[in-house]
Design a protein around this motif. Structure first.
Motif, PDB file in Angstrom:
ATOM      1  N   ALA A   6      44.923  35.098  51.136  1.00 36.49           N
ATOM      2  CA  ALA A   6      44.646  36.093  50.094  1.00 36.49           C
ATOM      3  C   ALA A   6      45.473  35.796  48.846  1.00 36.49           C
ATOM      4  O   ALA A   6      44.964  35.881  47.722  1.00 36.49           O
ATOM      5  CB  ALA A   6      44.940  37.495  50.614  1.00 36.49           C
ATOM      6  N   GLU A   9      44.005  32.799  47.083  1.00 34.81           N
ATOM      7  CA  GLU A   9      42.784  33.191  46.365  1.00 34.81           C
ATOM      8  C   GLU A   9      43.127  33.979  45.108  1.00 34.81           C
ATOM      9  O   GLU A   9      42.524  33.780  44.055  1.00 34.81           O
ATOM     10  CB  GLU A   9      41.858  33.998  47.274  1.00 34.81           C
ATOM     11  N   ARG A  12      44.374  31.576  42.533  1.00 32.63           N
ATOM     12  CA  ARG A  12      43.240  30.814  42.004  1.00 32.63           C
ATOM     13  C   ARG A  12      42.483  31.652  40.977  1.00 32.63           C
ATOM     14  O   ARG A  12      42.169  31.178  39.881  1.00 32.63           O
ATOM     15  CB  ARG A  12      42.319  30.390  43.139  1.00 32.63           C
ATOM     16  N   GLN A  13      42.230  32.912  41.330  1.00 29.72           N
ATOM     17  CA  GLN A  13      41.515  33.817  40.414  1.00 29.72           C
ATOM     18  C   GLN A  13      42.297  34.008  39.103  1.00 29.72           C
ATOM     19  O   GLN A  13      41.713  34.036  38.026  1.00 29.72           O
ATOM     20  CB  GLN A  13      41.297  35.180  41.081  1.00 29.72           C
ATOM     21  N   ARG A  88      37.727  44.277  37.426  1.00 26.49           N
ATOM     22  CA  ARG A  88      37.526  43.005  38.135  1.00 26.49           C
ATOM     23  C   ARG A  88      37.320  43.243  39.634  1.00 26.49           C
ATOM     24  O   ARG A  88      37.999  42.670  40.468  1.00 26.49           O
ATOM     25  CB  ARG A  88      38.715  42.081  37.880  1.00 26.49           C
ATOM     26  N   LEU A  90      34.910  42.263  41.638  1.00 25.51           N
ATOM     27  CA  LEU A  90      34.515  41.060  42.396  1.00 25.51           C
ATOM     28  C   LEU A  90      35.740  40.227  42.771  1.00 25.51           C
ATOM     29  O   LEU A  90      35.808  39.684  43.877  1.00 25.51           O
ATOM     30  CB  LEU A  90      33.515  40.226  41.610  1.00 25.51           C
ATOM     31  N   ALA A  91      36.692  40.120  41.863  1.00 20.06           N
ATOM     32  CA  ALA A  91      37.928  39.393  42.160  1.00 20.06           C
ATOM     33  C   ALA A  91      38.700  40.104  43.270  1.00 20.06           C
ATOM     34  O   ALA A  91      39.246  39.454  44.176  1.00 20.06           O
ATOM     35  CB  ALA A  91      38.784  39.259  40.902  1.00 20.06           C
ATOM     36  N   ARG A  93      37.455  41.959  45.652  1.00 21.68           N
ATOM     37  CA  ARG A  93      36.738  41.713  46.910  1.00 21.68           C
ATOM     38  C   ARG A  93      36.972  40.296  47.430  1.00 21.68           C
ATOM     39  O   ARG A  93      37.097  40.095  48.641  1.00 21.68           O
ATOM     40  CB  ARG A  93      35.249  41.972  46.733  1.00 21.68           C
ATOM     41  N   SER A  94      37.057  39.327  46.534  1.00 15.28           N
ATOM     42  CA  SER A  94      37.283  37.948  46.993  1.00 15.28           C
ATOM     43  C   SER A  94      38.662  37.793  47.624  1.00 15.28           C
ATOM     44  O   SER A  94      38.838  37.001  48.542  1.00 15.28           O
ATOM     45  CB  SER A  94      37.081  36.947  45.853  1.00 15.28           C
ATOM     46  N   VAL A  95      39.627  38.567  47.164  1.00 19.35           N
ATOM     47  CA  VAL A  95      40.970  38.539  47.755  1.00 19.35           C
ATOM     48  C   VAL A  95      40.989  39.321  49.063  1.00 19.35           C
ATOM     49  O   VAL A  95      41.517  38.846  50.074  1.00 19.35           O
ATOM     50  CB  VAL A  95      42.028  39.075  46.761  1.00 19.35           C
ATOM     51  N   ARG A  97      38.713  39.808  51.133  1.00 13.79           N
ATOM     52  CA  ARG A  97      37.971  39.060  52.157  1.00 13.79           C
ATOM     53  C   ARG A  97      38.877  38.102  52.941  1.00 13.79           C
ATOM     54  O   ARG A  97      38.585  37.746  54.083  1.00 13.79           O
ATOM     55  CB  ARG A  97      36.852  38.279  51.467  1.00 13.79           C
ATOM     56  N   GLU A  98      39.990  37.708  52.363  1.00 11.36           N
ATOM     57  CA  GLU A  98      40.883  36.716  52.974  1.00 11.36           C
ATOM     58  C   GLU A  98      41.906  37.305  53.938  1.00 11.36           C
ATOM     59  O   GLU A  98      42.540  36.574  54.680  1.00 11.36           O
ATOM     60  CB  GLU A  98      41.611  35.923  51.889  1.00 11.36           C
TER      61      GLU A  98
END
Length: 130
Positions: A6, A9, A12-13, A88, A90-91, A93-95, A97-98
């Motif tokens: 996480a 990610e 990275r974001q 943000r 979507l960002a 959620r992408s974190v 998810r990890e």
């Protein structure tokens, strides 16, 4: 999945969004042991930019010992709250998810985490309350 993934990610974001200063602040708030653990894991999930940033943060860390109030989850939570205010999702959620299931529950229980971010964790826990 884990908080290491996480954090990677999230970094990275932040770099993709050209928020290097925010990434530096985040790295300063994450305990040294957590950063060293990340470097010891497979570099496949880190990527060259994130790996370099972690190595650089460790090399230039000013304080001799970590503040016990700073944890990886608290540091990530601070950025998630800021991202919520920036729209943000979507960002976020992408974190989220990890994270592992246990880490999602622990994150959702942080008192400083915004209620909306805490409720978003249930999307990744199968609706199981923390």
């Amino acid at each position: 999945m884990s908080s290491s993934h996480a954090l990677a990610e999230m970094l990275r974001q932040l770099y993709v969004a050209r928020q290097a200063k925010a990434a530096d602040i985040l790295l300063d708030r994450v305990p040294r042991a957590a950063l060293e653990h990340m470097l010891g894991e497979s570099s496949a999930f880190l990527g060259a930019r994130v790996r370099y940033a972690i190595e650089d943060a460790l090399r230039h860390r000013k304080r001799p010992s970590d503040d016990p109030a700073h944890t990886t989850l608290r540091a990530i939570g601070t950025v998630l709250n800021a991202w919520l205010h920036d729209g943000r999702r979507l960002a976020i959620r992408s974190v989220l998810r990890e994270f592992s299931l246990d880490e999602l529950h622990e994150l959702a229980r942080l008192p400083e985490l915004h209620d909306e971010v805490a409720s978003m964790t249930s999307d990744f826990t199968g609706g199981i309350a923390p």
